[in-house]
Design a protein around this motif. Structure first.
Motif, short mmCIF file in Angstrom:
data_model
loop_
_atom_site.label_atom_id
_atom_site.label_comp_id
_atom_site.label_asym_id
_atom_site.label_seq_id
_atom_site.Cartn_x
_atom_site.Cartn_y
_atom_site.Cartn_z
N GLY A 197 -43.54 54.61 68.73
CA GLY A 197 -42.84 53.40 69.18
C GLY A 197 -43.91 52.59 69.92
O GLY A 197 -43.53 51.25 69.65
N HIS A 237 -32.81 64.14 72.22
CA HIS A 237 -33.00 63.47 70.90
C HIS A 237 -33.08 64.56 69.94
O HIS A 237 -32.31 64.28 68.96
CB HIS A 237 -34.46 62.71 70.83
N ASN A 289 -35.93 53.59 61.99
CA ASN A 289 -36.71 52.68 61.02
C ASN A 289 -36.59 52.70 59.70
O ASN A 289 -36.40 53.85 59.17
CB ASN A 289 -38.31 52.77 61.25
N ASP A 315 -44.55 48.56 69.39
CA ASP A 315 -44.49 47.68 70.24
C ASP A 315 -45.62 47.00 70.50
O ASP A 315 -45.58 45.70 70.95
CB ASP A 315 -43.69 48.22 71.60
N GLY A 318 -35.95 56.94 68.89
CA GLY A 318 -35.97 55.65 68.49
C GLY A 318 -36.48 55.19 67.24
O GLY A 318 -35.77 54.42 66.47
N ASP A 341 -39.37 46.11 61.78
CA ASP A 341 -38.88 46.66 60.73
C ASP A 341 -37.97 45.72 59.79
O ASP A 341 -37.91 45.76 58.60
CB ASP A 341 -37.70 47.71 61.21
N GLY A 393 -40.32 55.76 71.97
CA GLY A 393 -41.27 54.98 72.60
C GLY A 393 -42.41 55.66 73.53
O GLY A 393 -43.41 55.21 73.85
N GLY A 394 -42.04 56.93 73.80
CA GLY A 394 -42.89 57.59 74.74
C GLY A 394 -43.39 58.80 74.05
O GLY A 394 -44.37 59.55 74.63
N THR A 399 -31.79 55.76 69.11
CA THR A 399 -32.22 55.30 70.40
C THR A 399 -31.43 55.96 71.63
O THR A 399 -30.68 56.63 71.29
CB THR A 399 -32.30 53.70 70.49
N ASP A 400 -32.11 55.71 72.78
CA ASP A 400 -31.37 56.43 73.91
C ASP A 400 -30.10 56.30 74.10
O ASP A 400 -29.45 55.10 73.86
CB ASP A 400 -32.30 56.13 75.20
N HIS A 439 -34.81 65.11 78.19
CA HIS A 439 -34.31 63.93 77.25
C HIS A 439 -34.94 64.11 75.84
O HIS A 439 -34.15 63.73 74.82
CB HIS A 439 -35.11 62.69 77.92
N GLY A 455 -40.52 47.24 67.38
CA GLY A 455 -40.07 48.32 66.60
C GLY A 455 -39.17 47.70 65.54
O GLY A 455 -39.29 47.42 64.54
O1 KG4 Z 1 -35.87 56.94 71.73
P1 KG4 Z 1 -36.08 55.56 72.58
O2 KG4 Z 1 -34.73 54.77 72.56
O3 KG4 Z 1 -36.76 55.62 74.02
C1 KG4 Z 1 -37.82 56.41 74.32
O4 KG4 Z 1 -37.26 57.63 74.59
O5 KG4 Z 1 -38.79 56.20 74.12
O6 KG4 Z 1 -37.04 54.62 71.45
C2 KG4 Z 1 -37.73 53.46 71.76
C3 KG4 Z 1 -38.62 53.02 70.72
C4 KG4 Z 1 -39.14 51.89 70.88
O7 KG4 Z 1 -40.63 51.81 70.71
C5 KG4 Z 1 -38.71 50.92 69.85
O8 KG4 Z 1 -39.65 49.93 69.62
C6 KG4 Z 1 -38.54 52.20 68.72
O9 KG4 Z 1 -37.92 53.06 69.45
N1 KG4 Z 1 -37.53 51.65 67.71
C7 KG4 Z 1 -37.85 51.47 66.38
C8 KG4 Z 1 -36.77 50.87 65.61
N2 KG4 Z 1 -35.67 50.95 66.59
C9 KG4 Z 1 -36.27 51.21 67.84
N3 KG4 Z 1 -39.16 51.15 65.77
C10 KG4 Z 1 -39.38 51.02 64.49
N4 KG4 Z 1 -38.16 50.55 63.70
C11 KG4 Z 1 -37.09 50.63 64.26
N5 KG4 Z 1 -35.80 50.15 63.62
#
Ligand code: KG4
Ligand code: ZN
Length: 342
Positions: free
Chosen positions: A171, A118, A283, A175, A279, A192, A145-146, A310-311, A114, A188
């Motif tokens: 992330g 990204h 921002n 959160d 994700g 933002d 997020g991870g 994001t995913d 994964h 997140g």
């Molecule tokens: O990549 P992702 O969709 O999933 C993972 O692989 O973790 O990332 C999700 C993370 C969440 O913590 C979410 O709050 C954050 O990305 N996120 C953001 C924004 N859009 C998503 N954080 C800050 N600003 C944003 N605009």
């Protein structure tokens, strides 16, 4: 439709998004995403509910991706799926579905990491315009997020992690701090939006430093929590009165921490091709700061389109594309990997 070239079906189900995408020679034909609203009321992803929702979504999402791409299942060359890292129950749905489809169609499987997905989202082509691709080697700040990592990417399939978080991911920091302010999940994007109206220098929070190019975000979360606890003791409406300034200051701090190590990474490696992914790369503060650093330091900066931050399954399909070209197919006994190295 019969198409020449390589057609990859990508499937992503590592967390709470069910997604399927079709790429033709690396160019996006479709990218379908089903978000899982069910987690919102709980303020975080509930693994059991995530896997149940994937079960419901996966067949219609894959069908829709093939329909939109105008590609029949017989026409695809390989099925790429997310093997991990992620939630076991969620990964099992995508992995099992991919295996079933592979058995019934005779199409090879390609397992995808994964995080690599990204990073390689920067190489997805789209029909409507020319998207810039970083030149190798480049640095990628992967913020999700991870995960929070700085990676030297030498080629599509060869890279080295030179910085990593020792505790929470960026992330997660967004959160968890959002949750403390009773903002909805995921925090997140909400932070933002609110940050755009606030003063980024209104409040100062701890910027924990760990060795080398590594990160730590748990100290920031604690500092934010204690700061609010003290202020709320003086004024019960403190959060409501200062929401935008709190969000702007918190976001500013997280971005400062992220950029501090990224600047050091550029200095240490001499690599000025710099990308962001994951994700948190959605921002707006981070995106603006990357552009500012580009102008100040002469970096070549690569910021993904919002739909690839994001995913999504398009990033799984592009990684599958590169692996398929190298003959890296998976066997039927492949099982999900919940963590990066097991
Ligand atoms: O990549 P992702 O969709 O999933 C993972 O692989 O973790 O990332 C999700 C993370 C969440 O913590 C979410 O709050 C954050 O990305 N996120 C953001 C924004 N859009 C998503 N954080 C800050 N600003 C944003 N605009
Ligand atoms: Zn992700």
């Amino acid at each position: 439709m019969q198409k020449k070239g390589v057609i990859i079906l990508g499937i992503e189900s590592s967390c709470d998004d069910t997604s399927a995408a079709v790429l033709h020679d690396g160019c996006l034909l479709s990218n379908v995403l089903a978000n899982q609203e069910v987690h919102r009321v709980y303020g975080g992803v509930i693994p059991e509910l995530a896997s149940r929702a994937h079960q419901q979504n996966i067949i219609p999402v894959v069908q829709r991706a093939l329909e939109l791409a105008e590609v029949s299942v017989e026409a695809i060359d390989a099925i790429a799926f997310t093997r991990g890292p992620g939630l076991l129950g969620s990964l099992l749905v995508g992995t099992s579905f991919a295996k079933g489809l592979s058995i019934s169609t005779g199409k090879p499987l390609v397992e995808v990491n994964h995080l690599q997905g990204h990073i390689l989202s920067h190489f997805i082509d789209v029909p409507e315009k020319q998207l810039p691709h970083p030149a190798f080697p480049f640095l990628c700040l992967l913020v999700s997020g991870g995960h929070t990592q700085i990676i030297v990417v030498n080629s599509p399939l060869q890279f080295e992690i030179i910085g990593n978080t020792t505790d929470d991911a960026a992330g997660e920091a967004f959160d968890k701090c959002a949750k403390v302010m009773s903002l909805p999940y995921p925090g997140g994007p909400v932070i933002d939006k609110l940050a755009a109206e606030g003063n980024p220098l209104a409040f100062r929070f701890a910027k924990p430093r760990v060795g080398g190019l590594n990160y730590s975000f748990s100290g920031l979360k604690t500092s934010f929590l204690y700061f609010l606890r003290d202020r709320l003791a003086e004024d019960a409406d403190f959060i409501a009165k200062n929401k935008t300034d709190l969000c702007a200051s918190l976001q500013h701090t997280i971005i400062d921490i992220l950029l501090g190590n990224l600047i050091s990474a550029v200095e240490q490696t001499g690599i000025c091709e710099v990308a962001i992914a994951g994700g948190v790369s959605a921002n707006s503060g981070l995106r603006n700061r990357m552009i500012a650093e580009r102008d100040k330091r002469g970096w070549n900066v690569y910021i993904p389109e919002f739909r690839f931050t994001t995913d999504n399954a398009a990033m799984i399909a592009i990684t599958g594309h590169y692996k398929f070209l190298e003959g890296l197919t998976a066997s039927m006994d492949v099982v999900p990997m919940t963590r990066s190295a097991q």
